[in-house]
Write an enzyme that holds these catalytic residues in place. Sequence first.
Site, mmCIF file in Angstrom:
data_model
loop_
_atom_site.group_PDB
_atom_site.id
_atom_site.type_symbol
_atom_site.label_atom_id
_atom_site.label_comp_id
_atom_site.label_asym_id
_atom_site.label_seq_id
_atom_site.Cartn_x
_atom_site.Cartn_y
_atom_site.Cartn_z
ATOM 1 N N CYS A 1 -6.474 3.846 -3.608
ATOM 2 C CA CYS A 1 -6.322 2.420 -3.350
ATOM 3 C C CYS A 1 -7.512 1.559 -3.767
ATOM 4 C CB CYS A 1 -5.981 2.168 -1.886
ATOM 5 S SG CYS A 1 -7.260 2.685 -0.719
ATOM 6 N N ASP B 1 0.825 -1.208 0.000
ATOM 7 C CA ASP B 1 0.000 0.000 0.000
ATOM 8 C C ASP B 1 0.863 1.263 0.000
ATOM 9 O OD1 ASP B 1 -2.226 1.635 0.138
ATOM 10 O OD2 ASP B 1 -3.160 0.516 1.764
ATOM 11 N N ASP B 2 0.653 2.136 -0.990
ATOM 12 C CA ASP B 2 1.317 3.455 -1.070
ATOM 13 C C ASP B 2 2.828 3.370 -1.323
ATOM 14 O OD1 ASP B 2 -1.130 4.583 -0.622
ATOM 15 O OD2 ASP B 2 -0.640 5.536 1.276
ATOM 16 N N HIS C 1 -10.000 -3.009 -1.068
ATOM 17 C CA HIS C 1 -10.103 -2.027 0.014
ATOM 18 C C HIS C 1 -10.963 -2.567 1.159
ATOM 19 C CE1 HIS C 1 -9.911 1.967 1.798
ATOM 20 N NE2 HIS C 1 -11.203 1.866 2.067
ATOM 21 N N ASP D 1 0.052 -0.242 -4.974
ATOM 22 C CA ASP D 1 -1.236 0.071 -5.601
ATOM 23 C C ASP D 1 -1.258 1.414 -6.330
ATOM 24 O OD1 ASP D 1 -1.176 1.466 -3.204
ATOM 25 O OD2 ASP D 1 -3.159 0.833 -2.531
ATOM 26 N N HIS D 2 -0.327 2.301 -6.023
ATOM 27 C CA HIS D 2 -0.152 3.583 -6.728
ATOM 28 C C HIS D 2 1.087 4.233 -6.156
ATOM 29 C CE1 HIS D 2 -1.957 4.820 -2.988
ATOM 30 N NE2 HIS D 2 -3.090 4.219 -3.321
#
Length: 473
Positions: free
Chosen positions: A84, A45-46, A138, A319-320
């Site tokens: 996300c 995540d992130d 999510h 995810d990004h």
Amino acid sequence: MKYYKIKSIIVLTFTVFLFACGTKPKADLVPSKREKPNILFIAVDDLRPELNFYGASHIKSPNLDKLASQSLIFNKAYCNIPVCGASRASLMTGARPTRKRFINAHIKKDEDYPEAISLPMLLRKNGYKTISNGKIYHYKNDDSKAWDEIWQADRLWSYALTESQDIRKNTKRGLPFEAAEVHDSVYRDGKLALKVIQDLNKLKQSNQPFFLTMGLAKPHLPFTAPKKYWDLYNRDEIELPESYVQPKTTPKQAFHNYGELRQYENIPKRGDLPEALAKELIHGYYACVSYIDAQIGLVLEELKRLELEDDTIVILWGDHGWNLGDHKLWCKHVTFETALRTPLMIKVPGKTKGQKTDAITEYIDIYPSLAELVGLESPNTVDGKSFVPILNGQKSKKDWAVSKFKDAVTLIKGDLFYTEWTDDKGIAYARMLFDHKTDPLELDNLAEKPEYQDKVKNLSMELREKWGEDFLK
């Protein structure tokens, strides 16, 4: 003791964990060759591509570095939407976001695109054991029919200290960071690593191929990790990014007030962050990257110990991207490259050994690629294109990607980043263009300069050709 030399402690903790679950770890299991390869699916995540194998030598991530040396590394991988929930649903279905589908963090695949056969559903229908661990979608129970098992650690375990947990219970988000003198397994991702290791030991004893996920919560806010990972970095050496500026030529629509961060305690509600606070946040982000690196290392070590390496595809993705003060922004939710570009690597036994590719790759390409690698045909709801030819040494014919966030839609074409803000009818009301050959930090918007109007016109037409047939529906 260095942070990655914790094997003896982890083995003891893991052994107790397995016995408590009624499972005895075995070191002498006979490996079994499966007809179809397993997939270990690691979602972070992130995670931005600020890693050693992307040229960032200050990050302490020996396990990710090792995995990269055995993988194909994508230098130009882009999420299709920098938030996300939507990014994960898009990736898991291989379907593009539109103006009405996959638009924010809180969407559900089951509600936005119920007819789509997700990647885990496709695999489960074709004989795979599918296990969702940690944050994959999510929402924990989204796409629940695709999984044989779903597991997550309690969100409260984002904090280790009682006082931090109490603050979290009584506020919207809690503290933005924490450095505690605790063992790795006290936090959520440490518990996650133990669960994935437990699953590997169970799955080893079956001839059924598996799709095993490891959805890591960090380095997402809050930046909480054992203090030993904070100690790997000297805050006096941390600097704000070179792009810590918002040029007047950039449309105002490109910026936001980073509301996600401002919901945490002791963060100013408006204006630039104090420099000391900004550096503390960057420090915490780095610490969390090193922390999750250690957890990934434990799982990969167990995969090797169980002699499952040669039967298992390992794919790792964030995810990004994430802004750490870039353009004076924090978090994601923009279409600058810092929010769209992502780390992506895939280890395929017998095929990968640290190669790198500059082929532009979208996250919707992951689904058809994994399906092809295990000999399955993707359903017609998948918009992505397989990158397996790149794994086979061929040159990719695709040199573009499309990403969006709210009204902003970006065409990534070679070195060009072209964004339009459009209304419901697809009519543009703002735009920006960056050429990464001359402006990698995206500080000089070319879209309104007279000499670029022909280029802008052509990119605008191409954007509409490539954003998908259903984009405006």
